[in-house]
Design a protein around this motif. Sequence first.
Motif, PDB file in Angstrom:
ATOM      1  N   ILE A  90      47.651  43.694  43.370  1.00 31.25           N
ATOM      2  CA  ILE A  90      47.151  44.455  44.526  1.00 31.25           C
ATOM      3  C   ILE A  90      45.783  45.053  44.212  1.00 31.25           C
ATOM      4  O   ILE A  90      44.881  45.051  45.059  1.00 31.25           O
ATOM      5  CB  ILE A  90      48.149  45.567  44.932  1.00 31.25           C
ATOM      6  CG1 ILE A  90      49.477  44.963  45.383  1.00 31.25           C
ATOM      7  CG2 ILE A  90      47.557  46.466  46.012  1.00 31.25           C
ATOM      8  CD1 ILE A  90      49.416  44.086  46.601  1.00 31.25           C
ATOM      9  N   LYS A  91      45.602  45.535  42.994  1.00 34.94           N
ATOM     10  CA  LYS A  91      44.315  46.107  42.587  1.00 34.94           C
ATOM     11  C   LYS A  91      43.195  45.068  42.710  1.00 34.94           C
ATOM     12  O   LYS A  91      42.120  45.345  43.232  1.00 34.94           O
ATOM     13  CB  LYS A  91      44.405  46.637  41.153  1.00 34.94           C
ATOM     14  CG  LYS A  91      43.260  47.525  40.733  1.00 34.94           C
ATOM     15  CD  LYS A  91      43.371  47.958  39.272  1.00 34.94           C
ATOM     16  CE  LYS A  91      44.629  48.728  38.998  1.00 34.94           C
ATOM     17  NZ  LYS A  91      44.727  49.171  37.590  1.00 34.94           N
ATOM     18  N   VAL A  92      43.452  43.855  42.236  1.00 34.28           N
ATOM     19  CA  VAL A  92      42.461  42.782  42.328  1.00 34.28           C
ATOM     20  C   VAL A  92      42.203  42.432  43.794  1.00 34.28           C
ATOM     21  O   VAL A  92      41.059  42.246  44.207  1.00 34.28           O
ATOM     22  CB  VAL A  92      42.924  41.531  41.530  1.00 34.28           C
ATOM     23  CG1 VAL A  92      42.039  40.342  41.817  1.00 34.28           C
ATOM     24  CG2 VAL A  92      42.923  41.837  40.042  1.00 34.28           C
ATOM     25  N   LEU A  93      43.252  42.368  44.597  1.00 38.02           N
ATOM     26  CA  LEU A  93      43.090  42.047  46.011  1.00 38.02           C
ATOM     27  C   LEU A  93      42.325  43.135  46.759  1.00 38.02           C
ATOM     28  O   LEU A  93      41.591  42.853  47.702  1.00 38.02           O
ATOM     29  CB  LEU A  93      44.453  41.833  46.677  1.00 38.02           C
ATOM     30  CG  LEU A  93      45.205  40.581  46.256  1.00 38.02           C
ATOM     31  CD1 LEU A  93      46.612  40.598  46.833  1.00 38.02           C
ATOM     32  CD2 LEU A  93      44.464  39.331  46.672  1.00 38.02           C
ATOM     33  N   SER A  94      42.467  44.371  46.322  1.00 37.83           N
ATOM     34  CA  SER A  94      41.799  45.483  47.006  1.00 37.83           C
ATOM     35  C   SER A  94      40.289  45.506  46.756  1.00 37.83           C
ATOM     36  O   SER A  94      39.565  46.243  47.424  1.00 37.83           O
ATOM     37  CB  SER A  94      42.427  46.817  46.597  1.00 37.83           C
ATOM     38  OG  SER A  94      42.130  47.102  45.249  1.00 37.83           O
TER      39      SER A  94
END
Length: 135
Positions: A90-94
Amino acid sequence: MGSPTYTVSMWFRKILVPVDGSENSMRALELAVDFSLRYGSRVTVFYACDRCSDKETIQKLVREKIEDRIDYDFRVADVPRDSSTSNEIIKVLSEGVFDAVIMGARGNTTNSDINTGSNALSVVVNAPVTVIVVR
């Protein structure tokens, strides 16, 4: 009917593919490779690891699956103790760089009765982009 349109290519310009070496994650990678070949999608393979000693093994599996058919990026993130694999995805996607994520329904869990693992469920619920879950 008219000529085909490639609207799909705009939805999947940049795809993140989390891998863990499981059969499902390798199938997700195969689908991402197909999207890349058909629509010109840029693929980033992402390995969030708590045992990063497996990094070379995972990279080798990825290379064997892709077989020089496409250019791709390979990113690794060490999962901190206070985080989880899904949080790192999720961090990478954000970061806002990706249009979609294609991932396996479940990883290397020992319980084969589970159809969809906790990481996939968490990403489906929390991802700010389209998520394709591969079984």
